[in-house]
Design a protein around this motif. Structure first.
Motif, PDB file in Angstrom:
ATOM      1  N   ARG A  15       0.934  -1.049  -0.133  1.00  0.00           N
ATOM      2  CA  ARG A  15      -0.301   0.115   0.020  1.00  0.00           C
ATOM      3  C   ARG A  15       0.562   1.456  -0.004  1.00  0.00           C
ATOM      4  O   ARG A  15       0.436   2.141  -0.708  1.00  0.00           O
ATOM      5  CB  ARG A  15      -1.119   0.213   1.264  1.00  0.00           C
ATOM      6  N   PHE A  16       2.140   1.607   0.087  1.00  0.00           N
ATOM      7  CA  PHE A  16       3.123   2.397   0.964  1.00  0.00           C
ATOM      8  C   PHE A  16       3.919   2.388  -0.006  1.00  0.00           C
ATOM      9  O   PHE A  16       5.033   3.683  -0.486  1.00  0.00           O
ATOM     10  CB  PHE A  16       3.682   2.318   2.274  1.00  0.00           C
ATOM     11  N   VAL A  17       4.183   1.627  -1.362  1.00  0.00           N
ATOM     12  CA  VAL A  17       5.095   1.234  -1.830  1.00  0.00           C
ATOM     13  C   VAL A  17       5.143   1.805  -3.712  1.00  0.00           C
ATOM     14  O   VAL A  17       3.661   0.376  -4.174  1.00  0.00           O
ATOM     15  CB  VAL A  17       6.099  -0.113  -1.546  1.00  0.00           C
ATOM     16  N   PRO A  18       5.164   2.415  -4.588  1.00  0.00           N
ATOM     17  CA  PRO A  18       5.328   2.583  -6.014  1.00  0.00           C
ATOM     18  C   PRO A  18       5.328   1.401  -6.833  1.00  0.00           C
ATOM     19  O   PRO A  18       6.238   0.182  -6.363  1.00  0.00           O
ATOM     20  CB  PRO A  18       6.141   3.467  -6.486  1.00  0.00           C
ATOM     21  N   PRO A  19       4.473   0.802  -7.584  1.00  0.00           N
ATOM     22  CA  PRO A  19       4.885  -0.378  -8.617  1.00  0.00           C
ATOM     23  C   PRO A  19       5.840  -0.866  -9.207  1.00  0.00           C
ATOM     24  O   PRO A  19       5.868  -2.074  -8.607  1.00  0.00           O
ATOM     25  CB  PRO A  19       3.437  -0.079  -9.335  1.00  0.00           C
ATOM     26  N   ASP A  20       6.351   0.417  -9.350  1.00  0.00           N
ATOM     27  CA  ASP A  20       7.431   0.067  -9.809  1.00  0.00           C
ATOM     28  C   ASP A  20       8.725  -0.888  -9.221  1.00  0.00           C
ATOM     29  O   ASP A  20       9.493  -1.034  -9.513  1.00  0.00           O
ATOM     30  CB  ASP A  20       8.288   0.859 -10.139  1.00  0.00           C
ATOM     31  N   ASP A  21       8.518  -0.471  -7.453  1.00  0.00           N
ATOM     32  CA  ASP A  21       9.528  -0.571  -6.272  1.00  0.00           C
ATOM     33  C   ASP A  21       9.294  -1.474  -5.849  1.00  0.00           C
ATOM     34  O   ASP A  21       9.543  -2.307  -5.061  1.00  0.00           O
ATOM     35  CB  ASP A  21       9.652   0.362  -5.327  1.00  0.00           C
ATOM     36  N   LEU A  22       7.969  -2.931  -6.135  1.00  0.00           N
ATOM     37  CA  LEU A  22       7.413  -4.008  -5.146  1.00  0.00           C
ATOM     38  C   LEU A  22       8.514  -5.008  -5.591  1.00  0.00           C
ATOM     39  O   LEU A  22       8.828  -5.489  -4.812  1.00  0.00           O
ATOM     40  CB  LEU A  22       6.264  -3.592  -5.515  1.00  0.00           C
ATOM     41  N   ALA A  23       9.223  -5.071  -6.782  1.00  0.00           N
ATOM     42  CA  ALA A  23      10.112  -6.033  -6.899  1.00  0.00           C
ATOM     43  C   ALA A  23      11.611  -6.007  -6.245  1.00  0.00           C
ATOM     44  O   ALA A  23      12.027  -6.902  -5.839  1.00  0.00           O
ATOM     45  CB  ALA A  23      10.325  -6.548  -8.245  1.00  0.00           C
ATOM     46  N   THR A  24      11.130  -4.668  -5.939  1.00  0.00           N
ATOM     47  CA  THR A  24      12.766  -4.123  -5.149  1.00  0.00           C
ATOM     48  C   THR A  24      12.942  -5.162  -3.848  1.00  0.00           C
ATOM     49  O   THR A  24      13.369  -5.084  -3.414  1.00  0.00           O
ATOM     50  CB  THR A  24      13.447  -2.748  -5.609  1.00  0.00           C
ATOM     51  N   LEU A  25      11.383  -4.205  -3.083  1.00  0.00           N
ATOM     52  CA  LEU A  25      11.315  -4.317  -1.847  1.00  0.00           C
ATOM     53  C   LEU A  25      11.237  -5.951  -0.887  1.00  0.00           C
ATOM     54  O   LEU A  25      11.663  -6.509  -0.459  1.00  0.00           O
ATOM     55  CB  LEU A  25       9.966  -3.951  -1.518  1.00  0.00           C
ATOM     56  N   ALA A  26      10.237  -6.740  -2.183  1.00  0.00           N
ATOM     57  CA  ALA A  26      10.410  -7.684  -2.208  1.00  0.00           C
ATOM     58  C   ALA A  26      12.085  -8.543  -2.447  1.00  0.00           C
ATOM     59  O   ALA A  26      11.408  -9.627  -1.586  1.00  0.00           O
ATOM     60  CB  ALA A  26       9.375  -8.682  -3.191  1.00  0.00           C
ATOM     61  N   ASP A  27      12.686  -8.364  -3.071  1.00  0.00           N
ATOM     62  CA  ASP A  27      13.789  -8.734  -3.187  1.00  0.00           C
ATOM     63  C   ASP A  27      14.453  -8.554  -1.642  1.00  0.00           C
ATOM     64  O   ASP A  27      15.434  -9.071  -1.059  1.00  0.00           O
ATOM     65  CB  ASP A  27      14.796  -8.252  -4.464  1.00  0.00           C
ATOM     66  N   ILE A  28      14.348  -7.169  -1.303  1.00  0.00           N
ATOM     67  CA  ILE A  28      14.918  -6.625   0.057  1.00  0.00           C
ATOM     68  C   ILE A  28      14.573  -7.612   1.562  1.00  0.00           C
ATOM     69  O   ILE A  28      15.372  -8.226   1.753  1.00  0.00           O
ATOM     70  CB  ILE A  28      14.629  -5.359   0.174  1.00  0.00           C
TER      71      ILE A  28
END
Length: 219
Positions: A15-28
């Protein structure tokens, strides 16, 4: 963040992360759960929809020796990222000016007297390639008879003891011929080193016209 603790607690991170950054955050998340705890950067969306850049330091939460979640500290680095972007834009603007300037420009390390940067105009004036000029020194582009004068002026400008403008300075081309230039010099820091920035204006035609005029008056 503009969110209250209640609004934030219990929500899925998407809900708080831009769609383009979701994959990056999941990897983190995956790397953190695997014990790779190096700092990471990504974007989050504030309550008003604005983008905030954050750096997070995360660690796995262990339960009975196994990771059951993640704890992390986020630091707002938006101003830092904006400053970096502005610096890149400024550097690009000055790089463009350097490359397209009509005057020749040489950036010289004051201590070693070696050329660090040379723009296309000075390369054309002295008939060197950029690769050939960079690494050469003041000794290489001035005739021997005027070298002591040039070295003296070079060092005096670096100490701010004289006018930065020198007139009718003879410069050696690669083929050994002479071109005359007015050289306007300033001192600045480049890559952490104190340098002279020389702006070379070709005045060879003017010099030749003055010489011809003197001959006419004598005759």
């Amino acid at each position: 963040s503009q969110y209250t603790e209640i609004e934030f607690t219990g929500q899925h991170f998407s809900r708080f992360v831009p769609p383009d950054d979701l994959a990056t955050l999941a990897d983190i998340f995956q790397r953190t759960l695997a014990g790779q705890t190096r700092p990471s950067e990504f974007r989050v969306m504030d309550k008003d929809g604005s983008i905030v850049y954050v750096r997070t330091s995360s660690a796995p939460i262990l339960k009975e020796g196994k990771p059951s979640g993640i704890s992390g500290v986020m630091t707002d680095i938006t101003e830092k990222r904006q400053a970096e972007a502005a610096l890149r834009e400024s550097e690009q603007r000055y790089r463009t000016l350097f490359q397209t300037a009509a005057d020749g420009i040489l950036i010289t390390d004051i201590e070693t007297k070696k050329f660090l940067y040379a723009n296309p105009a000075i390369c054309k004036m002295l008939r060197y390639t950029e690769a050939e000029l960079v690494g050469k020194t003041v000794h290489d582009i001035h005739p021997e008879e005027s070298l002591n004068q040039m070295l003296s002026e070079f060092e005096a400008v670096g100490r701010a003891e004289k006018s930065p403008l020198a007139h009718d300075i003879p410069c050696l081309r690669k083929d050994g011929t002479i071109v005359y230039a007015d050289i306007n010099t300033s001192t600045t820091l480049v890559d952490g080193r104190k340098c002279n920035v020389g702006f070379f204006t070709d005045v060879t035609n003017r010099k030749q016209m003055e010489k011809n005029g003197n001959r006419t008056r004598k005759n």
